[in-house]
Design a protein around this motif. Structure first.
Motif, PDB file in Angstrom:
ATOM      1  N   VAL A 196       0.843  -1.193   0.000  1.00  0.00           N
ATOM      2  CA  VAL A 196       0.000   0.000   0.000  1.00  0.00           C
ATOM      3  C   VAL A 196       0.881   1.247   0.000  1.00  0.00           C
ATOM      4  O   VAL A 196       2.056   1.202   0.380  1.00  0.00           O
ATOM      5  N   ALA A 197       0.285   2.358  -0.413  1.00  0.00           N
ATOM      6  CA  ALA A 197       0.999   3.626  -0.409  1.00  0.00           C
ATOM      7  C   ALA A 197       0.999   4.216   0.990  1.00  0.00           C
ATOM      8  O   ALA A 197       0.175   3.856   1.836  1.00  0.00           O
ATOM      9  N   LYS A 198       1.914   5.146   1.244  1.00  0.00           N
ATOM     10  CA  LYS A 198       1.977   5.774   2.564  1.00  0.00           C
ATOM     11  C   LYS A 198       0.735   6.607   2.853  1.00  0.00           C
ATOM     12  O   LYS A 198       0.443   6.904   4.008  1.00  0.00           O
ATOM     13  N   SER A 199       0.011   6.973   1.810  1.00  0.00           N
ATOM     14  CA  SER A 199      -1.207   7.760   1.981  1.00  0.00           C
ATOM     15  C   SER A 199      -2.450   6.869   2.136  1.00  0.00           C
ATOM     16  O   SER A 199      -3.571   7.377   2.187  1.00  0.00           O
TER      17      SER A 199
ATOM     18  N   SER B 145      -5.548   4.675   3.343  1.00  0.00           N
ATOM     19  CA  SER B 145      -6.477   4.840   4.454  1.00  0.00           C
ATOM     20  C   SER B 145      -6.425   3.607   5.353  1.00  0.00           C
ATOM     21  O   SER B 145      -5.856   2.569   4.984  1.00  0.00           O
ATOM     22  N   GLU B 146      -7.034   3.733   6.541  1.00  0.00           N
ATOM     23  CA  GLU B 146      -7.078   2.595   7.466  1.00  0.00           C
ATOM     24  C   GLU B 146      -7.786   1.407   6.820  1.00  0.00           C
ATOM     25  O   GLU B 146      -7.379   0.250   6.991  1.00  0.00           O
ATOM     26  N   LYS B 147      -8.846   1.707   6.079  1.00  0.00           N
ATOM     27  CA  LYS B 147      -9.603   0.641   5.432  1.00  0.00           C
ATOM     28  C   LYS B 147      -8.753  -0.067   4.382  1.00  0.00           C
ATOM     29  O   LYS B 147      -8.781  -1.303   4.269  1.00  0.00           O
ATOM     30  N   GLU B 148      -7.993   0.697   3.609  1.00  0.00           N
ATOM     31  CA  GLU B 148      -7.138   0.095   2.576  1.00  0.00           C
ATOM     32  C   GLU B 148      -6.059  -0.785   3.206  1.00  0.00           C
ATOM     33  O   GLU B 148      -5.728  -1.859   2.686  1.00  0.00           O
ATOM     34  N   ILE B 149      -5.517  -0.336   4.338  1.00  0.00           N
ATOM     35  CA  ILE B 149      -4.489  -1.116   5.030  1.00  0.00           C
ATOM     36  C   ILE B 149      -5.077  -2.414   5.563  1.00  0.00           C
ATOM     37  O   ILE B 149      -4.497  -3.496   5.421  1.00  0.00           O
ATOM     38  N   LYS B 150      -6.254  -2.320   6.172  1.00  0.00           N
ATOM     39  CA  LYS B 150      -6.897  -3.511   6.719  1.00  0.00           C
ATOM     40  C   LYS B 150      -7.250  -4.503   5.602  1.00  0.00           C
ATOM     41  O   LYS B 150      -7.060  -5.714   5.740  1.00  0.00           O
TER      42      LYS B 150
END
Length: 316
Positions: free
Chosen positions: A10-13, A15-20
């Motif tokens: 994932v990119a450093k930008s 979102s929490e949802k994208e990370i999860k």
């Protein structure tokens, strides 16, 4: 460990949802139960867990983004010049520290800083100051000269606990260690392997330790209850009524269980010594709870119950 953003893809930008979402995708892809023939999968699974421990926590993620902690979640040591330990400011030697004074800049190597600073600046350390105060400086110097600890999370199967074989832990640095799980190992327990961490930054200093946190992989058939295993077993109606023997798939082989006649659904049987290892080297038990199931279609059984229902006197 690699950059946690790179591990999760994932990119450093993000979102929490994208990370999860990214973590769940990797956890499902590399879960040990789905990759029994791929020994490298458990390492990828552990790496994804480690990355999510940083990025899935708001505070830790912010600390990592600010450079306050590393990819293992450990605080970065700040030198007296404000630069991280082992780093260098402009004008300082690589791997050294710099001190500013009225006479300009004077830099010291990693070895010199602790010996000079603790022993000279504080009148020779414990030998000159003496007592608890001197011992405090000695302890501080020894702590500073110790190598960094390594941390890893190791997913283990219940079968691994029973077998007693060695399992391999992979650390963020790429280092691998084969360890034997202690008797009675628990979910979430951290095992310390002394001297298996990073080498000391100073000659003669002690190496750090390796800390391995154990995580039980969920089992498709058993639930862990202390050192016991809990299992639900489908029991045919006929066996429940007239009794008989059934085979139970235990964690390390099949065992025979005798069912007495007229066994009701929900009854629990205890098979001793078929659970997880205990701290004394014994084994817990396997608790089998039966669940009576009806046959899909049995005309004779249906006719019998209809006949009995017709013979029963009407209520009232």
């Amino acid at each position: 460990m690699r950059d946690p953003y790179a591990v999760l893809g994932v990119a450093k930008s993000a979102s929490e949802k994208e990370i999860k979402t990214a973590f769940r995708k990797l956890a499902k892809q590399y879960h040990p139960d789905a990759n029994a023939n791929d020994p490298s999968a458990i390492n990828r699974f552990n790496e994804a867990n480690q990355a999510y421990e940083i990025l899935g926590d708001k505070e830790k993620r912010a600390q990592f983004d600010r450079g306050e902690i590393d990819a293992e979640g450990k605080q970065k040591f700040q030198g007296f010049s404000g630069a991280p330990f082992g780093g260098a400011r402009r004008g300082a030697r690589p791997g050294g520290f710099e001190f500013r004074s009225s006479g300009g800049t004077e830099d010291f190597g990693a070895e010199g800083i602790f010996s000079d600073f603790f022993e000279q600046a504080f009148s020779g350390g414990a030998g000159r100051r003496g007592g608890a105060e001197g011992a405090g400086f000695t302890a501080a110097r020894n702590a500073a000269s110790k190598g960094a600890d390594l941390n890893a999370r190791l997913a283990v199967r219940l079968e691994d606990i029973i077998a007693g074989d060695k399992v391999e832990a992979e650390f963020p640095t790429g280092k691998r260690l084969a360890i034997r799980l202690p008797d009675g190992v628990e979910d979430g327990q951290t095992i310390r392997l002394k001297g298996q961490g990073q080498p000391s930054p100073l000659p003669g200093g002690k190496a750090g330790d390796a800390l391995v946190t154990i995580s039980f992989v969920p089992h498709p058939r058993f639930r862990v209850d202390g050192r016991d295993l809990v299992h639900e077993l489908d029991l045919p109606l006929q066996t429940a009524v007239i009794g008989g023997k059934v085979e139970v798939e235990a964690i390390n082989g099949r065992v025979s269980l005798r069912i007495p006649p007229w066994t009701s659904s929900g009854k629990t049987f205890r098979l001793k010594g078929k659970g997880l290892t205990t701290k004394t080297g014994d084994r817990g038990d396997l608790l089998v709870t039966v669940r009576v199931v009806l046959p899909k279609h049995d005309p004779e059984l249906e006719a019998l119950f209809r006949q009995r229902a017709e013979q029963e006197p009407a209520a009232g």
